[in-house]
Structure formats: C-alpha cells, structure tokens
Design an enzyme around this catalytic site. Sequence first.
Site, PDB file in Angstrom:
ATOM      1  N   SER A   1     -65.521  53.270 -63.424  1.00 20.11           N
ATOM      2  CA  SER A   1     -64.701  54.336 -63.602  1.00 20.11           C
ATOM      3  C   SER A   1     -63.268  54.116 -63.443  1.00 20.11           C
ATOM      4  CB  SER A   1     -65.357  55.245 -62.190  1.00 20.11           C
ATOM      5  OG  SER A   1     -64.263  56.332 -61.785  1.00 20.11           O
TER       6      SER A   1
ATOM      7  N   TYR B   1     -65.512  55.158 -52.516  1.00 21.49           N
ATOM      8  CA  TYR B   1     -66.247  55.367 -53.770  1.00 21.49           C
ATOM      9  C   TYR B   1     -65.642  54.245 -55.036  1.00 21.49           C
ATOM     10  CZ  TYR B   1     -67.518  56.585 -58.511  1.00 21.49           C
ATOM     11  OH  TYR B   1     -67.665  56.601 -59.903  1.00 21.49           O
TER      12      TYR B   1
ATOM     13  N   LYS C   1     -66.413  50.522 -56.866  1.00 23.94           N
ATOM     14  CA  LYS C   1     -66.463  50.346 -58.405  1.00 23.94           C
ATOM     15  C   LYS C   1     -65.564  49.022 -58.627  1.00 23.94           C
ATOM     16  CE  LYS C   1     -69.218  53.257 -59.889  1.00 23.94           C
ATOM     17  NZ  LYS C   1     -70.437  53.081 -60.706  1.00 23.94           N
TER      18      LYS C   1
HETATM   19  C1  WQD Z   1     -61.296  67.124 -61.958  1.00 22.73           C
HETATM   20  C2  WQD Z   1     -59.957  67.978 -61.672  1.00 22.73           C
HETATM   21  C3  WQD Z   1     -59.745  68.362 -59.389  1.00 22.73           C
HETATM   22  C4  WQD Z   1     -63.049  71.048 -58.780  1.00 22.73           C
HETATM   23  C5  WQD Z   1     -64.686  62.790 -60.602  1.00 22.73           C
HETATM   24  C6  WQD Z   1     -65.077  61.921 -59.568  1.00 22.73           C
HETATM   25  C7  WQD Z   1     -64.840  60.473 -60.135  1.00 22.73           C
HETATM   26  C8  WQD Z   1     -65.788  60.326 -61.649  1.00 22.73           C
HETATM   27  C9  WQD Z   1     -65.408  61.483 -62.462  1.00 22.73           C
HETATM   28  C10 WQD Z   1     -67.710  59.179 -61.442  1.00 22.73           C
HETATM   29  C11 WQD Z   1     -59.440  67.396 -60.267  1.00 22.73           C
HETATM   30  C12 WQD Z   1     -59.767  69.647 -60.076  1.00 22.73           C
HETATM   31  C13 WQD Z   1     -62.117  70.191 -59.226  1.00 22.73           C
HETATM   32  C14 WQD Z   1     -62.704  72.196 -58.146  1.00 22.73           C
HETATM   33  C15 WQD Z   1     -60.426  71.817 -58.966  1.00 22.73           C
HETATM   34  N1  WQD Z   1     -66.994  60.456 -61.576  1.00 22.73           N
HETATM   35  N2  WQD Z   1     -60.959  70.496 -59.425  1.00 22.73           N
HETATM   36  N3  WQD Z   1     -61.369  72.639 -58.222  1.00 22.73           N
HETATM   37  O1  WQD Z   1     -61.834  64.097 -59.569  1.00 22.73           O
HETATM   38  O2  WQD Z   1     -61.183  63.474 -62.071  1.00 22.73           O
HETATM   39  O3  WQD Z   1     -63.458  62.723 -61.230  1.00 22.73           O
HETATM   40  O4  WQD Z   1     -65.545  62.819 -61.779  1.00 22.73           O
HETATM   41  O5  WQD Z   1     -67.076  58.058 -61.950  1.00 22.73           O
HETATM   42  O6  WQD Z   1     -65.669  59.672 -59.333  1.00 22.73           O
HETATM   43  O7  WQD Z   1     -64.377  61.829 -58.676  1.00 22.73           O
HETATM   44  O8  WQD Z   1     -63.277  65.172 -61.754  1.00 22.73           O
HETATM   45  O9  WQD Z   1     -64.120  67.121 -62.072  1.00 22.73           O
HETATM   46  O10 WQD Z   1     -63.964  66.480 -59.646  1.00 22.73           O
HETATM   47  O11 WQD Z   1     -61.979  67.306 -61.012  1.00 22.73           O
HETATM   48  O12 WQD Z   1     -59.318  72.140 -58.865  1.00 22.73           O
HETATM   49  O13 WQD Z   1     -63.418  72.962 -57.580  1.00 22.73           O
HETATM   50  O14 WQD Z   1     -60.296  69.468 -61.333  1.00 22.73           O
HETATM   51  O15 WQD Z   1     -58.676  68.323 -58.485  1.00 22.73           O
HETATM   52  O16 WQD Z   1     -57.852  67.452 -60.654  1.00 22.73           O
HETATM   53  P1  WQD Z   1     -62.437  63.993 -61.020  1.00 22.73           P
HETATM   54  P2  WQD Z   1     -63.447  66.478 -61.079  1.00 22.73           P
END
Ligand code: WQD
Length: 376
Positions: A150, A174, A178
């Site tokens: 990741s 997490y 990885k």
């Molecule tokens: C994307 C953006 C949030 C929800 C995650 C996992 C990571 C990987 C990929 C496995 C961020 C913002 C989100 C909300 C928001 N998974 N957001 N309000 O954090 O880049 O990565 O998925 O490998 O481990 O953490 O993806 O979709 O959670 O968030 O503002 O209700 O959307 O702050 O900037 P992220 P995400």
Amino acid sequence: SAPAPAPLKNVLVTGGAGYIGSHVVFVLQQTRRFKVISIDNHHNSHPTALKRVSELSRAALGPNPTEQDIQSTEVDAHACDLTQPAQIRAVFEKYGKGGIWGVVHVAAYKAVGESTEIPLTYYANNVGATVSLLQTMADFECRRFVYSSSATVYGTPPIIPIPETTRLQADSPYGSTKVMAETIVEDLCHADPRWRAISLRYFNPAGAHPSGQIGEDPRGRPGNLLPLLAHMAVGRIKEPTLKVFGNDYPTPDGTCVRDYLHVMDLASGHLLALEALESKSNIFGANAKAHFKAYNLGKGKGMSVLDIVEAMRKATGFNYGLEIIGRRRGDVPDLTADPALAEKELGFKAIENLETMCRDLWNWQTKNPKGYAAED
Ligand code: WQD
C-alpha cells in the site's frame, strides 16, 4: 492440430472474496491459464462475490469451451483463517508439493484508524499470517509470491509523485504491517534465491467491474471515501452531509489528494506481476542479490476529496452536502504515485479515468443497493 494447451496453473489468492481479491480472481480467470484457489475469512467480504465471479467467467466462455476452460471458471473457495497455520496447511496438503504454482496475497485488515485501536489484531493478521503463509509455501515448494502492499508505506513522502525508491516510513500500525511484511519477503528472497516475489503498492482503488455484478461491499459503515459516497447516494447511509476531514492541507483546494485508479486496472496489475514471475523476464536483473521488487500501482494523477465528491455528484445525480471538520488521524496531504517503473517493467498502465471509476461504482451500487448481503 493445435498443440494441447498447457495445464492450468493453480494460483492461491488470499482474500479472494474481497473487493480487490474478487476482481483479481476475475482477471486471472479471463486468461484461461489459471485455476484459482481462494482463502478468505469473510471478515470484510462475502462468499457470494466468488459465485458472481464464476458466473461472469462462465458467461465469457466461448461457444465450445473445453473442459479446461470450464475448470478455469471455478474457484476452489476455502472459508478459513490465515491466522490459523493448520488451516493454511490443509489447503496446501490438498494440492501437494509443487501443486500450487504461486500465491497472490491480498488478505489483510486495512483500516488505518482501526489499526491504532487494535494493533495486535493487525500484526497477527497482516504480519503473523504472512509469515505462516510463507513458511507453508516453502514447505510445499511454492516460491512465487505477489504481495498486496500500500502507498501507506510511504507515510508523508518527501516528494510527489512518489517513486519506489522513497524511504519507507509508516505512521500507523496498519502501514507498519505493510512495511514489515515487505521486509520479511525481501529478507526471504535474499536468503533463498529460489524465491521470486513482487510487492504491489496500491494507491487508491475505486470502481467496479463494468457489469455491476461484483464491487466493493465493506461490512459495516465504509471507511473509504468512494464507497461512502455511493452508500449516501443509494440511501444506504442517511447522513445529510459528507464530513470532509480537513481543508487546511497544503494542497490546491486544501483537501487531501490521492491517486485513484480503477480496480480493474489494479487487478490487471496482478496478472502482469504473475506473468513477470512466470517468464524469464529479467525485472530482477541478471545478478540480482534477491528476486524481490516493489512497484507502485497508480495513475500518477492526484485528485482531491472535493474533486471526488464532484465526480460522484455527476455520476449519481446526488447533491452531497459537505461539512468541513477536523483532520483524520493518519491522513497525509498527498499520495500520488510515480507509475513509471511498473509501466516500464511490468507493462502496467492504469487507463480508466475518474468518470469511468464513478460510473462503474454507481452501476454496481444501484444494481446491488444492499451489496452481496441479500444473497449471503
Ligand atoms: C480518501 C480521502 C480522507 C472519508 C485508505 C486506507 C489505505 C488504503 C487506501 C489499503 C482522505 C477523505 C474520507 C470521509 C473524508 N487501503 N475522507 N471523509 O485514507 O487514502 O486510504 O484506502 O491499503 O490503507 O487508509 O482512502 O478513502 O479513506 O480517504 O474527507 O468520510 O478522503 O481524509 O483524504 P485513504 P480514504
């Protein structure tokens, strides 16, 4: 007459019933060269997903499929737990020494926030289970390994877009799992040159197979942005607004930037990785000290939270209310991949754009408003 086709290669996909896993299983089945075995504990997935994948693969068979073609559309699905070494062993016993050609290890717990609350569960499942899996693979003469890593391994990267040479610095349990698992695999490859392993560092997968038959269906409230927006638009979540986790980041519109890629492109990257392990391709270099390599899987295009909300508003017609609240722990300003190495050495290219990701996500969600649960 045409030469008899090579026999199917048995490939174990861990987490095969999950969002990424099920799309990887589908892509492998389309080649008609692999017989897929899946181990999944269904902690965050549904058994129905693999039934749907087999239906899709059978539907894609030609007019007179051979017995082997039909075989390639069936998944040998095991609902069991990778933290139980005996359960992994039982699967390998079924195929005997050398019976399983390679392993695509996708199964993991992946919620950054949750990992800070229950780190031991994350270390046991993401690291401990990976060690058990690798040990069992070695016992059964299976030494080809594709690992699901990741972008979180980069922590807050010093440069954007991020090359694979960037130092690894996780800032959540997490992310540490990885980094640790990659290190374990690399050390194993240094110790035993018979191993050939590729680590795929996923950026942000999104979308679904264009048929809408398989897609992302997390158990409980989605943590990730895109499935959350889909659940809001389909009425599965009644919250009036999307909570935006901070708009005071050093980014164009102040919200976090991520590199979203279509899950079908991501799944294709796994096939390309297996083909790199299959062929004598010298991605490892002639006198490599270890047959281990890590690749970013991303588009190389950063998109902000607000960009994503706008794209989903267009795809769904749903008018999202926004509420800017504080930053989420573990979030970093920008994770955008430099995809050049995977493009050059694996032939990987994330071709689908954001509009297609949102269209396919919405198609899946409207066809399955309650996800798979309705059929479990
Ligand atoms: C994307 C953006 C949030 C929800 C995650 C996992 C990571 C990987 C990929 C496995 C961020 C913002 C989100 C909300 C928001 N998974 N957001 N309000 O954090 O880049 O990565 O998925 O490998 O481990 O953490 O993806 O979709 O959670 O968030 O503002 O209700 O959307 O702050 O900037 P992220 P995400």
